[in-house]
Write a protein that holds these residues in place. Structure first.
Motif, PDB file in Angstrom:
ATOM      1  N   THR A   1      27.270  25.762 -13.086  1.00  0.00           N
ATOM      2  CA  THR A   1      25.809  25.746 -13.037  1.00  0.00           C
ATOM      3  C   THR A   1      25.292  27.062 -13.607  1.00  0.00           C
ATOM      4  O   THR A   1      25.694  28.128 -13.140  1.00  0.00           O
ATOM      5  N   VAL A   2      24.454  26.962 -14.597  1.00  0.00           N
ATOM      6  CA  VAL A   2      23.859  28.152 -15.209  1.00  0.00           C
ATOM      7  C   VAL A   2      22.413  28.257 -14.736  1.00  0.00           C
ATOM      8  O   VAL A   2      21.624  27.327 -14.906  1.00  0.00           O
TER       9      VAL A   2
ATOM     10  N   GLN B   1      40.379  18.092 -10.645  1.00  0.00           N
ATOM     11  CA  GLN B   1      39.132  17.695 -10.006  1.00  0.00           C
ATOM     12  C   GLN B   1      37.915  18.331 -10.645  1.00  0.00           C
ATOM     13  O   GLN B   1      36.795  18.073 -10.222  1.00  0.00           O
ATOM     14  N   GLY B   2      38.141  19.128 -11.653  1.00  0.00           N
ATOM     15  CA  GLY B   2      37.015  19.650 -12.415  1.00  0.00           C
ATOM     16  C   GLY B   2      36.428  20.922 -11.829  1.00  0.00           C
ATOM     17  O   GLY B   2      36.598  21.244 -10.651  1.00  0.00           O
TER      18      GLY B   2
ATOM     19  N   ALA C   1      31.636  32.710 -18.452  1.00  0.00           N
ATOM     20  CA  ALA C   1      32.288  31.825 -17.486  1.00  0.00           C
ATOM     21  C   ALA C   1      33.746  31.650 -17.900  1.00  0.00           C
ATOM     22  O   ALA C   1      34.041  31.424 -19.075  1.00  0.00           O
ATOM     23  N   ARG C   2      34.641  31.787 -16.923  1.00  0.00           N
ATOM     24  CA  ARG C   2      36.070  31.594 -17.169  1.00  0.00           C
ATOM     25  C   ARG C   2      36.566  30.510 -16.223  1.00  0.00           C
ATOM     26  O   ARG C   2      36.507  30.674 -15.004  1.00  0.00           O
ATOM     27  N   LEU C   3      37.064  29.437 -16.806  1.00  0.00           N
ATOM     28  CA  LEU C   3      37.535  28.299 -16.027  1.00  0.00           C
ATOM     29  C   LEU C   3      39.050  28.222 -16.189  1.00  0.00           C
ATOM     30  O   LEU C   3      39.568  28.325 -17.302  1.00  0.00           O
ATOM     31  N   ARG C   4      39.728  28.032 -15.072  1.00  0.00           N
ATOM     32  CA  ARG C   4      41.183  28.057 -15.087  1.00  0.00           C
ATOM     33  C   ARG C   4      41.773  26.685 -14.793  1.00  0.00           C
ATOM     34  O   ARG C   4      41.230  25.924 -13.996  1.00  0.00           O
ATOM     35  N   CYS C   5      42.900  26.425 -15.423  1.00  0.00           N
ATOM     36  CA  CYS C   5      43.585  25.149 -15.225  1.00  0.00           C
ATOM     37  C   CYS C   5      45.087  25.376 -15.184  1.00  0.00           C
ATOM     38  O   CYS C   5      45.665  25.876 -16.150  1.00  0.00           O
TER      39      CYS C   5
ATOM     40  N   GLN D   1      42.507  23.074 -10.771  1.00  0.00           N
ATOM     41  CA  GLN D   1      41.451  23.785 -11.476  1.00  0.00           C
ATOM     42  C   GLN D   1      40.734  24.703 -10.497  1.00  0.00           C
ATOM     43  O   GLN D   1      40.452  24.322  -9.358  1.00  0.00           O
ATOM     44  N   ASN D   2      40.407  25.880 -10.961  1.00  0.00           N
ATOM     45  CA  ASN D   2      39.570  26.757 -10.139  1.00  0.00           C
ATOM     46  C   ASN D   2      38.691  27.624 -11.005  1.00  0.00           C
ATOM     47  O   ASN D   2      39.025  27.890 -12.154  1.00  0.00           O
ATOM     48  N   PRO D   3      37.523  27.964 -10.467  1.00  0.00           N
ATOM     49  CA  PRO D   3      37.033  27.508  -9.172  1.00  0.00           C
ATOM     50  C   PRO D   3      36.516  26.072  -9.227  1.00  0.00           C
ATOM     51  O   PRO D   3      36.371  25.515 -10.310  1.00  0.00           O
ATOM     52  N   ARG D   4      36.223  25.482  -8.104  1.00  0.00           N
ATOM     53  CA  ARG D   4      35.639  24.137  -8.081  1.00  0.00           C
ATOM     54  C   ARG D   4      34.170  24.205  -8.481  1.00  0.00           C
ATOM     55  O   ARG D   4      33.658  23.283  -9.123  1.00  0.00           O
ATOM     56  N   HIS D   5      33.525  25.270  -8.067  1.00  0.00           N
ATOM     57  CA  HIS D   5      32.116  25.464  -8.403  1.00  0.00           C
ATOM     58  C   HIS D   5      31.941  26.890  -8.909  1.00  0.00           C
ATOM     59  O   HIS D   5      32.529  27.817  -8.373  1.00  0.00           O
TER      60      HIS D   5
END
Lengths: 116, 114
Positions: free
Chosen positions: A114-115, A109-110, A19-23, A6-10
């Motif tokens: 944070t907003v 790892q998730g 927000a774009r979260l990748r897996c 997963q990225n980013p970690r934070h």
């Protein structure tokens, strides 16, 4: 065989941003799940995808949240116009077949969002 | 709807001792799976042990074992000879047999003291 990445970690976003979260699932896995973990809480199911298809999005908020798992590339969880309440850790899991007793879902790892 | 309850928010035990983490759940399903996951400070969710509801025999994985009481809807985790590396959040979890969605409890924070 690398695990679920997963990225980013934070990730820090201002209110109103996207927000774009990748897996990236484990190699060969075509089933992906997204979970959200609020502080001091257990993980809550959001969405289940199989390549190019959303199978179950019963846990996904109706507005601002979307997920995709294209034929090529990682799965993406997108949160538009983020608000403070979106601050959480977002976990992705993947499995070779639909997760069950004999088919383990492996977690990444998730991403901690944070907003501010 | 299914719910999973962990009544112990936090526990501490000395290294080498045995500790039991409690979990109860509520469901009208007859066929389902139960899991314990470990989440160390790295945040990685690690499957510790799993149990099928129709199997009466309690699952065991090395130092980890469960006490599954189906009628009471109880699924406790016992860690024997606890080690410093066992320090983590532990989540009890439930899954219906026909839906790959994991329902988690709120967790128990376990500290193993040297």
């Amino acid at each position: 065989n690398a695990g679920v990445m997963q990225n980013p970690r934070h990730l820090v976003r201002r209110r109103g941003q996207e927000a774009r979260l990748r897996c990236s699932p484990m190699k060969g896995h075509s089933h992906v799940y997204w979970y959200r973990q609020l502080p001091e809480e257990g993980l809550k199911f959001m969405v289940y995808l199989q390549k190019e298809n959303i199978i179950d999005e019963s846990g996904m908020p109706k507005e601002r949240f979307s997920a995709e798992f294209p034929k090529e590339g990682p799965s993406i969880l997108r949160i538009q116009q983020v608000v403070r309440g979106d601050s959480a850790a977002y976990f992705c899991a993947s499995s070779l077949y639909p997760a069950g007793f004999s088919t383990e879902a492996f977690f990444g790892q998730g991403t901690r969002l944070t907003v501010v | 709807a299914q719910t999973v309850t962990q009544s112990q928010p936090e526990m501490s035990v000395q290294e080498a001792e045995t500790v039991t983490l409690s979990c109860t759940y509520d469901t009208s399903e007859s066929n389902y799976y139960l899991f314990w996951y470990k989440q160390p400070p790295s945040r990685q969710m690690i499957l510790v042990i799993r149990q099928e509801a129709y199997k009466q025999q309690n699952a065991t994985e090395n130092r980890f074992s469960v006490n599954f009481q189906k009628a009471a809807k109880s699924f406790s985790l016992k860690i024997s000879d606890s080690q410093l590396g066992d320090t983590a959040m532990y989540f009890c979890a439930f899954m219906k047999h026909d839906k790959p969605e994991i329902i988690f409890g709120k967790g128990t924070r376990l500290h193993i003291l040297p």
